[in-house]
Design an enzyme around this catalytic site. Sequence first.
Site, mmCIF file in Angstrom:
data_model
loop_
_atom_site.group_PDB
_atom_site.id
_atom_site.type_symbol
_atom_site.label_atom_id
_atom_site.label_comp_id
_atom_site.label_asym_id
_atom_site.label_seq_id
_atom_site.Cartn_x
_atom_site.Cartn_y
_atom_site.Cartn_z
ATOM 1 N N ASP A 41 0.869 -1.179 0.000
ATOM 2 C CA ASP A 41 0.000 0.000 0.000
ATOM 3 C C ASP A 41 0.901 1.222 0.000
ATOM 4 O OD1 ASP A 41 -0.244 1.129 3.116
ATOM 5 O OD2 ASP A 41 0.053 -1.045 3.018
ATOM 6 N N GLU B 106 -8.555 4.758 11.633
ATOM 7 C CA GLU B 106 -7.572 4.787 12.715
ATOM 8 C C GLU B 106 -7.617 6.173 13.329
ATOM 9 O OE1 GLU B 106 -3.362 5.000 11.172
ATOM 10 O OE2 GLU B 106 -4.360 4.470 9.290
#
Length: 264
Positions: free
Chosen positions: A63, A150
């Site tokens: 990623d 997050e």
Amino acid sequence: MRHLTKIVLGLMLVFAVACSRTPPGGGRGNAVYVGGTVPQLGDSRPHEWRNGHPYNHHVHGIDISRWQGEIDWGRVRGAGISFAFIKATEGGDHSDPSFQRYWREAAAARVPRGAYHYYYFCRTGAEQARWFIRNVPRERGSLPPVLDLEWTDSKTCPRRPGPAEVKREANAFLDIVGRHYGQRPIIYTTVDFYRENRLGDMRAEFWLRSVADHPRMTYPGQRWAFWQYTGTGTVPGIQGDVDLNAFAGSSSDWARWLSTRLTR
């Protein structure tokens, strides 16, 4: 003596082959590593895995965001990278300046790729869904979208709402984006956020960050599709560190997963 020499040479060859199977960045000692298909990956800060080595998994990916700079996608694909999740947006007004270029380049190199959105808690889920849709093309053959949940360290958005609000607004994002792309997004999350917001009851596939132990230890009982196992990985074709991830199943499982989860 000639016979003894052959035996010694044979033992040296066996030893060399055995050493060559030690995974890059895998370490020794108590690391648990049983084989698997190991791509040409490494780690600038290797970890000692005791409860399941990421290289036991056969399918690996990256990623990325703007910080990876120029990428040689041909080398990345040749190193065994099977997928890439690319940062597209965050909040309701920011887009990654490298997204469109990476999106095109990964497709040209035939690396399956998807886009992810970094969630901010100062905008509604619906607002952020609309921003994501505005910036990410709906293209046949793309991986499902990803919602990155997050706690942020942003000075402009220090809010930390409670679990009920987090899940309500996240579900609004998942519903809107899922309808648009025809695939419900994957949820990426971290150990602390997952626990504090009790995300296990959400209806989604999970991509779990766990850089110090296997997900079965850090997220007991939680099913997952992807495991982010390091933020200090090394991949031919990318300068500097990059996040590395493993898919939960075998190569055959990966092919089946793609057959049902790609955008159509």
